[in-house]
Design a protein around this motif. Structure first.
Motif, PDB file in Angstrom:
ATOM      1  N   GLN A  19       0.522  -1.529  -0.098  1.00 22.86           N
ATOM      2  CA  GLN A  19       0.336  -0.021  -0.051  1.00 22.86           C
ATOM      3  C   GLN A  19       0.573   1.205  -0.301  1.00 22.86           C
ATOM      4  OE1 GLN A  19      -3.388  -0.768  -0.268  1.00 22.86           O
ATOM      5  NE2 GLN A  19      -3.163   2.243  -0.683  1.00 22.86           N
ATOM      6  N   ALA A  20       2.191   0.846   1.006  1.00 19.32           N
ATOM      7  CA  ALA A  20       2.941   2.619   0.897  1.00 19.32           C
ATOM      8  C   ALA A  20       3.305   2.454  -0.506  1.00 19.32           C
ATOM      9  CB  ALA A  20       4.103   2.126   2.042  1.00 19.32           C
ATOM     10  N   ARG A  21       4.081   1.239  -1.787  1.00 16.33           N
ATOM     11  CA  ARG A  21       4.260   1.471  -2.645  1.00 16.33           C
ATOM     12  C   ARG A  21       3.118   2.222  -3.580  1.00 16.33           C
ATOM     13  NH1 ARG A  21       8.932  -2.294  -3.669  1.00 16.33           N
ATOM     14  NH2 ARG A  21      10.356  -2.737  -2.042  1.00 16.33           N
ATOM     15  N   LYS A  22       2.333   2.128  -3.219  1.00 17.58           N
ATOM     16  CA  LYS A  22       1.288   2.334  -4.456  1.00 17.58           C
ATOM     17  C   LYS A  22       0.508   3.919  -4.291  1.00 17.58           C
ATOM     18  CE  LYS A  22      -2.190  -0.751  -4.324  1.00 17.58           C
ATOM     19  NZ  LYS A  22      -3.767  -1.194  -3.994  1.00 17.58           N
ATOM     20  N   GLU A  23       0.959   4.068  -2.573  1.00 20.69           N
ATOM     21  CA  GLU A  23       0.403   5.443  -2.629  1.00 20.69           C
ATOM     22  C   GLU A  23       1.859   6.245  -2.831  1.00 20.69           C
ATOM     23  OE1 GLU A  23      -1.989   5.955   0.630  1.00 20.69           O
ATOM     24  OE2 GLU A  23      -3.097   4.191   0.477  1.00 20.69           O
ATOM     25  N   ASP A  24       2.769   5.566  -2.782  1.00 23.96           N
ATOM     26  CA  ASP A  24       4.712   6.446  -2.450  1.00 23.96           C
ATOM     27  C   ASP A  24       4.224   7.515  -1.330  1.00 23.96           C
ATOM     28  OD1 ASP A  24       6.911   7.001  -3.269  1.00 23.96           O
ATOM     29  OD2 ASP A  24       6.412   8.668  -4.871  1.00 23.96           O
ATOM     30  N   VAL A  25       3.746   6.693  -0.480  1.00 24.22           N
ATOM     31  CA  VAL A  25       4.029   7.635   0.998  1.00 24.22           C
ATOM     32  C   VAL A  25       4.837   6.428   2.393  1.00 24.22           C
ATOM     33  CG1 VAL A  25       1.976   8.556   0.725  1.00 24.22           C
ATOM     34  CG2 VAL A  25       1.995   6.869   1.998  1.00 24.22           C
ATOM     35  N   PRO A  26       5.329   7.016   2.722  1.00 24.73           N
ATOM     36  CA  PRO A  26       6.534   6.825   4.031  1.00 24.73           C
ATOM     37  C   PRO A  26       5.464   5.606   5.352  1.00 24.73           C
ATOM     38  CG  PRO A  26       6.774   8.371   4.726  1.00 24.73           C
ATOM     39  CD  PRO A  26       5.311   8.704   3.331  1.00 24.73           C
ATOM     40  N   LYS A  27       5.349   4.161   5.029  1.00 21.14           N
ATOM     41  CA  LYS A  27       5.151   3.205   5.640  1.00 21.14           C
ATOM     42  C   LYS A  27       4.269   3.675   6.961  1.00 21.14           C
ATOM     43  CE  LYS A  27       9.095   0.627   5.615  1.00 21.14           C
ATOM     44  NZ  LYS A  27       9.975  -1.010   5.252  1.00 21.14           N
ATOM     45  N   GLY A  28       4.575   4.375   7.933  1.00 27.69           N
ATOM     46  CA  GLY A  28       4.210   4.577   8.784  1.00 27.69           C
ATOM     47  C   GLY A  28       3.390   5.828   8.847  1.00 27.69           C
ATOM     48  N   GLN A  29       3.064   6.272   7.537  1.00 26.56           N
ATOM     49  CA  GLN A  29       1.891   6.543   6.617  1.00 26.56           C
ATOM     50  C   GLN A  29       0.661   6.040   6.677  1.00 26.56           C
ATOM     51  OE1 GLN A  29       2.683  10.638   5.165  1.00 26.56           O
ATOM     52  NE2 GLN A  29       0.043  10.450   4.152  1.00 26.56           N
ATOM     53  N   ILE A  30       0.643   5.028   6.493  1.00 28.10           N
ATOM     54  CA  ILE A  30      -0.459   3.776   6.602  1.00 28.10           C
ATOM     55  C   ILE A  30      -0.422   3.072   7.936  1.00 28.10           C
ATOM     56  CG2 ILE A  30      -1.396   1.690   5.215  1.00 28.10           C
ATOM     57  CD1 ILE A  30       0.001   3.199   3.672  1.00 28.10           C
ATOM     58  N   LEU A  31      -0.129   2.694   8.375  1.00 29.74           N
ATOM     59  CA  LEU A  31       0.523   1.407  10.132  1.00 29.74           C
ATOM     60  C   LEU A  31       1.371   1.852  10.451  1.00 29.74           C
ATOM     61  CD1 LEU A  31      -2.259  -0.577   9.836  1.00 29.74           C
ATOM     62  CD2 LEU A  31      -2.876   2.075  10.311  1.00 29.74           C
ATOM     63  N   LYS A  32       1.601   2.564  11.511  1.00 29.23           N
ATOM     64  CA  LYS A  32       2.732   2.906  12.119  1.00 29.23           C
ATOM     65  C   LYS A  32       3.114   1.058  12.853  1.00 29.23           C
ATOM     66  CE  LYS A  32       2.737   6.622  14.432  1.00 29.23           C
ATOM     67  NZ  LYS A  32       3.198   7.958  15.239  1.00 29.23           N
ATOM     68  N   ASP A  33       3.815   0.326  12.997  1.00 28.85           N
ATOM     69  CA  ASP A  33       4.942  -1.013  13.326  1.00 28.85           C
ATOM     70  C   ASP A  33       4.371  -0.867  14.388  1.00 28.85           C
ATOM     71  OD1 ASP A  33       6.807  -1.609  11.361  1.00 28.85           O
ATOM     72  OD2 ASP A  33       8.081  -1.189  12.249  1.00 28.85           O
ATOM     73  N   ARG A  34       3.755   0.266  15.721  1.00 28.74           N
ATOM     74  CA  ARG A  34       3.340  -0.552  16.937  1.00 28.74           C
ATOM     75  C   ARG A  34       1.999  -0.634  16.549  1.00 28.74           C
ATOM     76  NH1 ARG A  34       4.692  -2.281  21.091  1.00 28.74           N
ATOM     77  NH2 ARG A  34       2.928  -1.816  22.728  1.00 28.74           N
ATOM     78  N   THR A  35       0.964  -0.470  15.326  1.00 28.68           N
ATOM     79  CA  THR A  35      -0.183  -0.639  15.206  1.00 28.68           C
ATOM     80  C   THR A  35      -0.656  -1.318  14.724  1.00 28.68           C
ATOM     81  OG1 THR A  35      -0.181   1.797  14.398  1.00 28.68           O
ATOM     82  CG2 THR A  35      -2.704   0.311  13.877  1.00 28.68           C
ATOM     83  N   LEU A  36       1.021  -1.530  14.030  1.00 29.36           N
ATOM     84  CA  LEU A  36       0.545  -2.782  13.189  1.00 29.36           C
ATOM     85  C   LEU A  36       0.423  -4.610  14.278  1.00 29.36           C
ATOM     86  CD1 LEU A  36       2.689  -3.183  10.312  1.00 29.36           C
ATOM     87  CD2 LEU A  36       0.439  -3.028  10.247  1.00 29.36           C
ATOM     88  N   TRP A  37       1.482  -4.146  15.812  1.00 31.15           N
ATOM     89  CA  TRP A  37       1.798  -5.098  16.493  1.00 31.15           C
ATOM     90  C   TRP A  37       0.336  -4.701  17.186  1.00 31.15           C
ATOM     91  CZ3 TRP A  37       1.147  -5.486  21.632  1.00 31.15           C
ATOM     92  CH2 TRP A  37       1.308  -6.174  22.837  1.00 31.15           C
ATOM     93  N   SER A  38      -0.352  -3.808  18.019  1.00 34.73           N
ATOM     94  CA  SER A  38      -1.895  -4.357  18.442  1.00 34.73           C
ATOM     95  C   SER A  38      -2.596  -4.409  18.020  1.00 34.73           C
ATOM     96  CB  SER A  38      -1.969  -1.705  18.872  1.00 34.73           C
ATOM     97  OG  SER A  38      -3.080  -2.276  19.506  1.00 34.73           O
ATOM     98  N   LEU A  39      -3.235  -4.684  16.498  1.00 35.86           N
ATOM     99  CA  LEU A  39      -3.359  -5.210  15.546  1.00 35.86           C
ATOM    100  C   LEU A  39      -4.045  -6.857  15.762  1.00 35.86           C
ATOM    101  CD1 LEU A  39      -4.307  -2.897  13.102  1.00 35.86           C
ATOM    102  CD2 LEU A  39      -5.908  -2.865  14.475  1.00 35.86           C
ATOM    103  N   SER A  40      -2.556  -7.252  15.718  1.00 39.21           N
ATOM    104  CA  SER A  40      -2.365  -8.518  15.919  1.00 39.21           C
ATOM    105  C   SER A  40      -2.477  -8.871  17.252  1.00 39.21           C
ATOM    106  CB  SER A  40      -0.572  -8.870  15.647  1.00 39.21           C
ATOM    107  OG  SER A  40      -0.434  -8.191  14.288  1.00 39.21           O
TER     108      SER A  40
END
Length: 380
Positions: A234-255
């Motif tokens: 998604q970050a590649r598609k939108e050409d934005v930093p990965k953290g702008q899609i979701l931060k690592d901490r958010t990924l961990w929390s969702l998981s």
């Protein structure tokens, strides 16, 4: 600037025909110095503003904003007869990977080389030039906008000197390394850097590096992997930093939460309302995918951090490395990469299998430091 800069020969290349002509010229040379200037403030991919190449005399500044035929430069970057010399090239690799779809080969990094030549770790370009040429280089254009046109004379001079001086330092550093019989060591580490770049660029390979991922259940780890890979796409598609899609901490929390409805998603750490609106449905779809799997299809648990009982062993190994590095007059950080310490300690502590796929574990380092550590600290 130094008096030696007065006769600086700067050539601006901004069309396909000129680039082809210069690439034909460089293809006949054994060595060229290369650098790039780019910006990357709000994008996933670096925006290349300039490419500089020099053989030590002329500084050619290539304008990527006005060139669209990159085949000649691509061929040059993988020409096996031309050594490409960089300084601290990890970000340059990203530029060429994005712009040309290739990584330079063969290539040489003077920052890596200096860790063996003089034992100085992560030496800056400014200090490198002073070390070899006794020239003070100003770095006042470091934060310039390299996508503006026209570039100022100060920007052009700054960019040109980066490669002219680098080309002059290269043979001097090579001579030091050959005297110490360590040239191949530096070249090996360059290849290891390229391997690490590829690993870091592949979400399939580095999803498990999310901080405290080891705390997650197998089901949670499975979701983490799916979301991590999706986020990169998604970050590649939108050409934005990965953290702008979701931060690592958010990924961990969702998981950890494994949300099955939108209200549960809203409980995730560091999740913005905008992110929830844009990506909430995708998150739920990935959770549903995980829920459809059987337990034997989940990710295996990750290794826990090393227990506190290994602290003394780690200290002893670090001391052993420093002593060996001092004997060889090289930087201890080059002797044993930080990421290699944990697997060594783990193997010695509980017999965990060693992973020999990392090129930094093989070559000169295996015989010079890895095997001696394994022998010195093996359990009786």
């Amino acid at each position: 600037m130094n008096d030696q800069d007065d006769a600086l020969n700067i050539i601006w290349v901004a069309d396909n025909e000129s680039l082809l002509s210069w690439c034909d010229y460089w293809a006949q040379l054994p060595v060229i110095a290369v650098d790039t200037e780019f910006i990357r403030r709000s994008t996933y991919f670096p925006i290349t503003g300039l490419i500089q190449i020099s053989e030590g005399d002329k500084a050619v500044l290539i304008d990527p904003l006005n060139i669209d035929e990159w085949a000649p430069l691509k061929a040059l970057m993988v020409n096996p007869d031309v050594m490409k010399v960089f300084h601290a090239c990890s970000e340059d690799l990203d530029v060429f990977d994005r712009l040309l779809g290739v990584l330079p080969m063969p290539f040489y990094d003077t920052q890596i080389g200096e860790a063996y030549a003089s034992g100085q770790w992560s030496l800056s370009y400014v200090k490198l030039i002073h070390e070899y040429l006794q020239i003070e280089v100003a770095k006042d254009e470091t934060r310039s906008d390299w996508t503006q046109r026209p570039l100022t004379d100060a920007q052009k001079r700054y960019a040109a000197l980066d490669v002219v001086y680098l080309a002059k330092v290269y043979p001097l550093q090579i001579a030091r390394l050959q005297e110490k019989n360590m040239l191949e060591w530096a070249i090996e580490d360059g290849e290891s850097l390229k391997w690490q770049y590829k690993m870091n660029s592949d979400p399939e390979q580095n999803w498990s590096n999310v901080k405290t991922a080891w705390r997650l259940s197998p089901e949670g780890l499975t979701l983490l992997r799916l979301l991590f890979i999706w986020r990169d796409e998604q970050a590649r598609k939108e050409d934005v930093p990965k953290g702008q899609i979701l931060k690592d901490r958010t990924l961990w929390s969702l998981s950890k939460i494994l949300p099955t409805h939108h209200k549960a998603i809203s409980e995730a750490e560091e999740l913005t309302g905008r992110q929830h609106r844009l990506y909430g449905d995708v998150i739920l779809q990935n959770v549903a995918l995980v829920k459809e799997l059987s337990e034997d299809e989940y990710q295996l648990p990750l290794e826990m951090p090393l227990p506190s009982q290994t602290g003394e062993l780690s200290k002893k190994i670090k001391a052993f490395v420093r002593e060996r590095a001092a004997e060889l007059q090289i930087a201890p950080e080059a002797m044993l990469k930080r990421k290699l310490l944990d697997p060594l300690v783990r193997h010695l502590f509980d017999g965990s299998a060693m992973d020999w796929t990392n090129p930094a574990m093989t070559g000169w380092r295996r015989d010079t430091i890895i095997n001696p550590i394994l022998e010195q600290f093996k359990k009786p």
